[in-house]
Design a protein around this motif. Structure first.
Motif, PDB file in Angstrom:
ATOM      1  N   THR A   8      61.713  28.429  13.331  1.00 25.20           N
ATOM      2  CA  THR A   8      60.353  28.952  13.302  1.00 25.20           C
ATOM      3  C   THR A   8      60.203  30.219  14.140  1.00 25.20           C
ATOM      4  O   THR A   8      59.216  30.925  14.016  1.00 25.20           O
ATOM      5  CB  THR A   8      59.348  27.896  13.810  1.00 25.20           C
ATOM      6  OG1 THR A   8      59.735  27.482  15.118  1.00 25.20           O
ATOM      7  CG2 THR A   8      59.309  26.695  12.877  1.00 25.20           C
ATOM      8  N   SER A   9      61.185  30.495  15.010  1.00 21.02           N
ATOM      9  CA  SER A   9      61.130  31.717  15.809  1.00 21.02           C
ATOM     10  C   SER A   9      62.520  32.033  16.368  1.00 21.02           C
ATOM     11  O   SER A   9      63.383  31.157  16.432  1.00 21.02           O
ATOM     12  CB  SER A   9      60.128  31.597  16.967  1.00 21.02           C
ATOM     13  OG  SER A   9      60.575  30.661  17.914  1.00 21.02           O
ATOM     14  N   TRP A  10      62.687  33.286  16.724  1.00 23.74           N
ATOM     15  CA  TRP A  10      63.927  33.706  17.367  1.00 23.74           C
ATOM     16  C   TRP A  10      63.633  34.916  18.234  1.00 23.74           C
ATOM     17  O   TRP A  10      62.675  35.658  18.007  1.00 23.74           O
ATOM     18  CB  TRP A  10      65.015  34.010  16.333  1.00 23.74           C
ATOM     19  CG  TRP A  10      64.728  35.238  15.500  1.00 23.74           C
ATOM     20  CD1 TRP A  10      63.929  35.308  14.399  1.00 23.74           C
ATOM     21  CD2 TRP A  10      65.204  36.561  15.733  1.00 23.74           C
ATOM     22  NE1 TRP A  10      63.886  36.600  13.932  1.00 23.74           N
ATOM     23  CE2 TRP A  10      64.667  37.385  14.728  1.00 23.74           C
ATOM     24  CE3 TRP A  10      66.036  37.124  16.692  1.00 23.74           C
ATOM     25  CZ2 TRP A  10      64.937  38.744  14.662  1.00 23.74           C
ATOM     26  CZ3 TRP A  10      66.305  38.480  16.620  1.00 23.74           C
ATOM     27  CH2 TRP A  10      65.764  39.268  15.608  1.00 23.74           C
ATOM     28  N   THR A  11      64.464  35.087  19.266  1.00 24.72           N
ATOM     29  CA  THR A  11      64.322  36.220  20.175  1.00 24.72           C
ATOM     30  C   THR A  11      65.706  36.712  20.554  1.00 24.72           C
ATOM     31  O   THR A  11      66.543  35.926  20.999  1.00 24.72           O
ATOM     32  CB  THR A  11      63.586  35.801  21.467  1.00 24.72           C
ATOM     33  OG1 THR A  11      62.331  35.224  21.117  1.00 24.72           O
ATOM     34  CG2 THR A  11      63.376  36.981  22.380  1.00 24.72           C
ATOM     35  N   LYS A  12      65.926  38.006  20.396  1.00 22.66           N
ATOM     36  CA  LYS A  12      67.173  38.623  20.865  1.00 22.66           C
ATOM     37  C   LYS A  12      66.857  39.392  22.132  1.00 22.66           C
ATOM     38  O   LYS A  12      65.918  40.187  22.165  1.00 22.66           O
ATOM     39  CB  LYS A  12      67.737  39.572  19.811  1.00 22.66           C
ATOM     40  CG  LYS A  12      69.004  40.280  20.265  1.00 22.66           C
ATOM     41  CD  LYS A  12      69.501  41.237  19.195  1.00 22.66           C
ATOM     42  CE  LYS A  12      70.679  42.044  19.692  1.00 22.66           C
ATOM     43  NZ  LYS A  12      71.092  43.055  18.705  1.00 22.66           N
ATOM     44  N   ASN A  13      67.634  39.148  23.192  1.00 25.87           N
ATOM     45  CA  ASN A  13      67.479  39.874  24.442  1.00 25.87           C
ATOM     46  C   ASN A  13      68.756  40.689  24.646  1.00 25.87           C
ATOM     47  O   ASN A  13      69.764  40.165  25.114  1.00 25.87           O
ATOM     48  CB  ASN A  13      67.248  38.910  25.610  1.00 25.87           C
ATOM     49  CG  ASN A  13      67.026  39.632  26.913  1.00 25.87           C
ATOM     50  OD1 ASN A  13      67.351  40.814  27.049  1.00 25.87           O
ATOM     51  ND2 ASN A  13      66.516  38.926  27.895  1.00 25.87           N
ATOM     52  N   ALA A  14      68.707  41.970  24.275  1.00 27.31           N
ATOM     53  CA  ALA A  14      69.884  42.835  24.343  1.00 27.31           C
ATOM     54  C   ALA A  14      70.242  43.241  25.761  1.00 27.31           C
ATOM     55  O   ALA A  14      71.307  43.809  25.995  1.00 27.31           O
ATOM     56  CB  ALA A  14      69.668  44.087  23.484  1.00 27.31           C
ATOM     57  N   GLY A  22      75.386  42.712  28.036  1.00 25.40           N
ATOM     58  CA  GLY A  22      75.301  41.329  27.581  1.00 25.40           C
ATOM     59  C   GLY A  22      74.149  41.181  26.618  1.00 25.40           C
ATOM     60  O   GLY A  22      73.376  42.109  26.404  1.00 25.40           O
ATOM     61  N   ALA A  23      74.041  40.015  26.005  1.00 21.84           N
ATOM     62  CA  ALA A  23      72.941  39.751  25.091  1.00 21.84           C
ATOM     63  C   ALA A  23      72.849  38.255  24.821  1.00 21.84           C
ATOM     64  O   ALA A  23      73.847  37.535  24.915  1.00 21.84           O
ATOM     65  CB  ALA A  23      73.131  40.506  23.780  1.00 21.84           C
ATOM     66  N   THR A  24      71.645  37.812  24.483  1.00 24.25           N
ATOM     67  CA  THR A  24      71.430  36.441  24.058  1.00 24.25           C
ATOM     68  C   THR A  24      70.530  36.435  22.833  1.00 24.25           C
ATOM     69  O   THR A  24      69.751  37.369  22.617  1.00 24.25           O
ATOM     70  CB  THR A  24      70.761  35.565  25.138  1.00 24.25           C
ATOM     71  OG1 THR A  24      69.507  36.142  25.486  1.00 24.25           O
ATOM     72  CG2 THR A  24      71.637  35.415  26.371  1.00 24.25           C
ATOM     73  N   ILE A  25      70.664  35.381  22.053  1.00 27.62           N
ATOM     74  CA  ILE A  25      69.722  35.102  20.975  1.00 27.62           C
ATOM     75  C   ILE A  25      69.263  33.668  21.170  1.00 27.62           C
ATOM     76  O   ILE A  25      70.082  32.749  21.275  1.00 27.62           O
ATOM     77  CB  ILE A  25      70.338  35.272  19.580  1.00 27.62           C
ATOM     78  CG1 ILE A  25      70.605  36.748  19.297  1.00 27.62           C
ATOM     79  CG2 ILE A  25      69.411  34.675  18.505  1.00 27.62           C
ATOM     80  CD1 ILE A  25      71.231  37.032  17.949  1.00 27.62           C
ATOM     81  N   GLU A  26      67.946  33.500  21.246  1.00 28.69           N
ATOM     82  CA  GLU A  26      67.365  32.168  21.356  1.00 28.69           C
ATOM     83  C   GLU A  26      66.683  31.855  20.032  1.00 28.69           C
ATOM     84  O   GLU A  26      65.886  32.654  19.533  1.00 28.69           O
ATOM     85  CB  GLU A  26      66.350  32.122  22.493  1.00 28.69           C
ATOM     86  CG  GLU A  26      65.728  30.765  22.670  1.00 28.69           C
ATOM     87  CD  GLU A  26      64.746  30.710  23.835  1.00 28.69           C
ATOM     88  OE1 GLU A  26      64.014  29.709  23.911  1.00 28.69           O
ATOM     89  OE2 GLU A  26      64.701  31.647  24.644  1.00 28.69           O
ATOM     90  N   VAL A  27      67.037  30.716  19.450  1.00 29.89           N
ATOM     91  CA  VAL A  27      66.401  30.276  18.223  1.00 29.89           C
ATOM     92  C   VAL A  27      65.627  28.991  18.510  1.00 29.89           C
ATOM     93  O   VAL A  27      66.043  28.173  19.322  1.00 29.89           O
ATOM     94  CB  VAL A  27      67.421  30.043  17.074  1.00 29.89           C
ATOM     95  CG1 VAL A  27      68.083  31.351  16.672  1.00 29.89           C
ATOM     96  CG2 VAL A  27      68.464  29.006  17.454  1.00 29.89           C
ATOM     97  N   SER A  28      64.486  28.853  17.862  1.00 32.21           N
ATOM     98  CA  SER A  28      63.654  27.659  18.013  1.00 32.21           C
ATOM     99  C   SER A  28      63.182  27.226  16.639  1.00 32.21           C
ATOM    100  O   SER A  28      63.005  28.054  15.741  1.00 32.21           O
ATOM    101  CB  SER A  28      62.432  27.951  18.883  1.00 32.21           C
ATOM    102  OG  SER A  28      62.814  28.377  20.161  1.00 32.21           O
ATOM    103  N   GLY A  29      62.980  25.945  16.512  1.00 35.35           N
ATOM    104  CA  GLY A  29      62.501  25.444  15.238  1.00 35.35           C
ATOM    105  C   GLY A  29      62.083  24.002  15.344  1.00 35.35           C
ATOM    106  O   GLY A  29      61.752  23.505  16.418  1.00 35.35           O
TER     107      GLY A  29
END
Length: 152
Positions: free
Chosen positions: A30-36, A62-69
């Motif tokens: 339902t959502s995602w966020t990339k933190n570059a 560095g980077a992260t991707i957070e996914v939620s659902g």
């Protein structure tokens, strides 16, 4: 100038450690966020010659991707991508804790591929809510790309 793209058009997949090259889609997101900028490290290079202005060099990216659902359990079976993260990848340690995930928008003809680790997200819900699901992928090294292969 082009039109903005829909957030729901992004596809996220995780590679099966046991079958390299086989990717499992993450469903019910339902959502995602990339933190570059996550895990970026810098070195202060300010000297007297900087004339009072700050200077720095980036030493690490560095980077992260957070996914939620939503926690997926159709007919008693959890979404295959969520199940893989929850029951397999989450329990791997050391060198084995690294895996691959890839992502792209449906309008793109190339995947961005990360070697990464995964951290499971919180699960929960309230009286009149559906159970949540999530994960955070932390990139290890530089990203790569691969072409989208379509089967007829």
């Amino acid at each position: 100038m082009g039109r903005p793209i829909d957030a729901r058009g992004w596809i996220f997949e995780v590679e099966d450690h046991a079958t390299p090259g086989t990717y499992i889609p993450l469903g019910l997101l339902t959502s995602w966020t990339k933190n570059a900028g996550e895990n970026e490290e810098t070195a202060d290079t300010t000297t007297f010659d900087s004339n009072g202005y700050y200077e720095q060099d980036v030493m690490q990216r560095g980077a992260t991707i957070e996914v939620s659902g939503l926690y997926g359990a159709t007919s008693g079976t959890q979404d295959p991508g969520q199940l893989y993260v929850d029951e397999t990848w989450t329990y791997l340690l050391g060198e084995d804790s690294r895996g691959k995930m890839r992502y792209r928008h449906t309008s793109q003809d190339e995947w961005t591929v990360w070697e990464c680790t995964v951290t499971p997200g919180e699960q929960g819900g309230e009286t009149n809510a559906k159970t949540s699901w999530g994960a955070t992928f932390t990139r290890c090294g530089a990203p790569t790309t691969e072409a989208v292969v379509t089967t007829p």
